[in-house]
Write a protein that holds these residues in place. Structure first.
Motif, mmCIF file in Angstrom:
data_model
loop_
_atom_site.group_PDB
_atom_site.id
_atom_site.type_symbol
_atom_site.label_atom_id
_atom_site.label_comp_id
_atom_site.label_asym_id
_atom_site.label_seq_id
_atom_site.Cartn_x
_atom_site.Cartn_y
_atom_site.Cartn_z
ATOM 1 N N LYS A 45 9.092 3.182 -5.184
ATOM 2 C CA LYS A 45 8.173 2.360 -4.360
ATOM 3 C C LYS A 45 8.410 2.620 -2.866
ATOM 4 N N ASP B 212 4.627 -7.218 -0.898
ATOM 5 C CA ASP B 212 3.768 -6.162 -0.350
ATOM 6 C C ASP B 212 4.254 -5.617 1.000
ATOM 7 N N PHE C 115 0.508 7.552 3.349
ATOM 8 C CA PHE C 115 0.697 8.962 3.707
ATOM 9 C C PHE C 115 1.012 9.023 5.198
ATOM 10 N N TRP D 238 6.861 -3.265 2.879
ATOM 11 C CA TRP D 238 7.789 -2.212 2.445
ATOM 12 C C TRP D 238 9.232 -2.506 2.820
ATOM 13 N N ALA E 206 0.834 -1.199 0.000
ATOM 14 C CA ALA E 206 0.000 0.000 0.000
ATOM 15 C C ALA E 206 0.872 1.253 0.000
ATOM 16 N N THR E 207 0.376 2.295 -0.640
ATOM 17 C CA THR E 207 1.012 3.610 -0.536
ATOM 18 C C THR E 207 0.592 4.227 0.800
ATOM 19 N N LYS F 76 11.076 9.056 3.592
ATOM 20 C CA LYS F 76 10.496 9.502 2.307
ATOM 21 C C LYS F 76 11.379 10.594 1.688
ATOM 22 N N THR G 167 9.638 5.338 -1.561
ATOM 23 C CA THR G 167 9.128 6.685 -1.276
ATOM 24 C C THR G 167 7.623 6.634 -0.980
ATOM 25 N N GLU G 168 6.898 5.839 -1.739
ATOM 26 C CA GLU G 168 5.452 5.723 -1.533
ATOM 27 C C GLU G 168 5.081 4.960 -0.272
ATOM 28 N N GLN G 169 5.846 3.913 0.032
ATOM 29 C CA GLN G 169 5.358 2.944 1.030
ATOM 30 C C GLN G 169 5.948 3.080 2.428
#
Ligand SMILES: [Fe+2]
Ligand SMILES: [Fe+2]
Length: 375
Positions: free
Chosen positions: A146, A203, A44, A205, A41-42, A157, A148-150
Motif C-alpha cells: 500500500k 486513506d 504516480f 498515506w 489513492a494510488t 517507492k 509503495t502505491e500511495q
C-alpha cells in the motif's frame, strides 16, 4: 478540524482503557480469508529525481542485505519443542515474575500451578507468539504494498518495494517454522487484526507508515530481540537474527519518511496522528494480554486480565514498547499538542522508554546479514 476534546470512547470505543469486557469482546472473525477495503489513492509521480539521500542509502543497504530463507537457514535442524519450552520457562523474566507473585497470592487464577503447567504455558506461548509474528508479517506485506502505491516520493517507492520482498520472506520463514517445527498454530489475535484493519482502511498515506512502520514494526523489533535473547534453539535464533536486521531498516524507513511529512503539518493534523498512535499503542497492549492463549490453557481470561492489571501494572509486556516510544518522541508526536500523547502513554504505562535509542540511528548495527558475510 480535530475536536481537541475527543474522549477515549471516541478514539478507541471505550472510556476506561482497562474495561475488561470491552477488551475481551474484540475477537477476529473465523474464516480462511478476511477482506477490508483499502483507503486512499494510488499515486504516480513523474518526478524521478533522487533527492532524499537518507532514503537512498537505506534502499542501497536493503538491496545488498537480501537473504534467502531456503538457502541461508538450515531447515534440517531438529527442534524438540518440549525442551525448548522448558528452557524458555526457566529464562523468561515475565514467567519468573508471574511465578513469584502467583505462588504467594491465592487470588491469582494460576496460584496452584506446578512446574508442569508453567512448562505448558511456555510451550503455548511460543506457538502463540510465533503465530502472531506470522500474521503481523502478512500485515506488513500488505501495508508496504500500500505504501509503495500511495507514497508520492520516488525514493520511498523504491525502498518500500524492497520491504515488500523482505516481508514476504518473513511470512515465509515464520509459517515454515510453525508448520515444520512446532505444533499448535493460533489464529490472528483480535486486537492485532483490528489494528491492521484500521491501518489498511485509512486513506492518508502517512497513517500507513505510522501504524505499520513505527508502531507494529517497532513492537516486532522489540519482541523479536526478546525472543532471540531467550531462546536456545539455533534455527529460531538465526531466523530471528536475520528477520531483525530487516525490521530495523523498516522502522528507520518509517521514522525518516514521517519526519519529513510531519514538518509540513498543522497542530490539528499532528493531533490526529497522536490519537492514532495512542489507539495503535493500546491495541498492541491489548494484544499482549493474549486472551486467546489463556483460553487455550483453560484459565478464565477475564480473571487473568483483572489479576494482571492489578498486579503486573500497566500491561503485560511494557518492554515491547521500548522501540516505539523513542521513535514517537523523535517524530515530535510525544510533546506536540501540549504533550497530549505523553499523558496518554503515562496512562497505559509505557512512557519510561522515551529516552532509549531510536531506530533511525541503530539499524546499521543490527545488520546481521552484512556481519555474517563480512566474516
Ligand atoms: Fe517483517
Ligand atoms: Fe518489517
Amino acid at each position: 478540524m480535530t475536536n481537541p476534546r475527543r474522549s477515549n470512547a471516541d478514539i478507541i470505543g471505550r472510556d476506561d482503557v482497562d474495561d475488561l469486557d470491552a477488551i475481551l469482546a474484540v475477537i477476529a472473525p473465523e474464516g480462511a480469508f478476511h477482506e477490508v477495503a483499502a483507503g486512499g489513492a494510488t499515486v504516480f509521480t513523474w518526478d524521478y529525481a533522487r533527492t532524499r539521500d537518507a532514503l537512498s542509502r537505506l534502499y542501497e543497504k536493503a538491496k545488498n542485505s537480501q537473504w534467502n530463507a531456503s538457502a541461508d537457514l538450515d531447515w534440517s535442524t531438529p527442534v524438540d519443542q518440549e525442551a525448548v519450552a522448558a528452557f524458555l520457562a526457566s529464562t523468561n523474566p515475565e514467567t519468573m515474575i508471574l511465578k513469584q507473585k502467583a505462588a504467594t497470592d491465592p487470588s491469582c487464577p494460576v496460584h496452584n500451578w506446578t512446574e508442569r503447567e508453567y512448562r505448558r504455558l511456555a510451550f503455548e506461548q511460543q506457538s502463540w507468539m510465533l503465530s502472531q509474528f506470522m500474521h503481523g508479517e502478512q500485515g506488513a506485506l500488505v501495508c508496504t504494498a500500500k505504501i509503495t502505491e500511495q507514497v508520492p516520493w520516488i525514493d520511498a517507492k523504491y525502498y518500500a518495494a524492497t520491504q515488500v520482498m523482505d516481508e514476504a520472506r518473513h511470512v515465509e520463514v515464520f509459517s515454515r517454522y510453525l508448520a515444520e517445527k512446532l505444533t499448535g498454530e493460533y489464529p490472528i489475535n483480535g486486537h492485532l487484526l483490528a489494528l491492521l484493519d484500521d491501518i489498511v482502511a485509512d486513506d492518508r498515506w502517512d497513517m500507513t507508515y505510522l501504524g505499520m512502520q513505527v508502531m507494529v514494526e517497532g513492537l516486532a523489533l522489540a519482541a523479536f530481540s526478546l525472543m532471540h535473547q531467550l531462546t536456545n534453539e539455533p534455527l529460531l535464533a538465526k531466523l530471528l537474527r536475520y528477520v531483525l536486521s530487516d525490521e530495523a531498516r523498516h522502522v528507520a524507513f518509517g521514522v525518516l519518511s514521517l519526519r519529513e511529512a510531519y514538518e509540513e503539518m498543522t497542530a490539528a493534523e499532528l493531533r490526529e496522528r497522536q490519537e492514532f498512535a495512542f489507539e495503535a499503542g493500546l491495541r498492541m497492549r491489548d494484544r499482549g494480554f493474549a486472551q486467546d492463549l489463556w483460553e487455550r490453557l483453560d484459565v478464565d481470561p477475564k480473571a487473568m486480565l483483572a489479576w494482571h492489571i492489578e498486579n503486573m501494572p500497566k500491561g503485560h509486556v511494557p518492554i515491547l514498547f521500548s522501540k516505539i516510544v523513542p521513535n514517537i518522541k523523535k517524530l515530535g508526536l510525544l510533546d506536540a499538542a501540549d504533550g497530549w500523547l505523553r499523558h496518554k502513554y503515562e496512562e497505559i504505562g509505557v512512557i519510561q522508554f522515551e529516552d532509549w535509542a531510536d531506530t533511525s540511528e541503530e539499524y546499521g548495527e543490527l545488520d546481521a546479514v552484512a556481519a555474517d558475510r563480512a566474516s
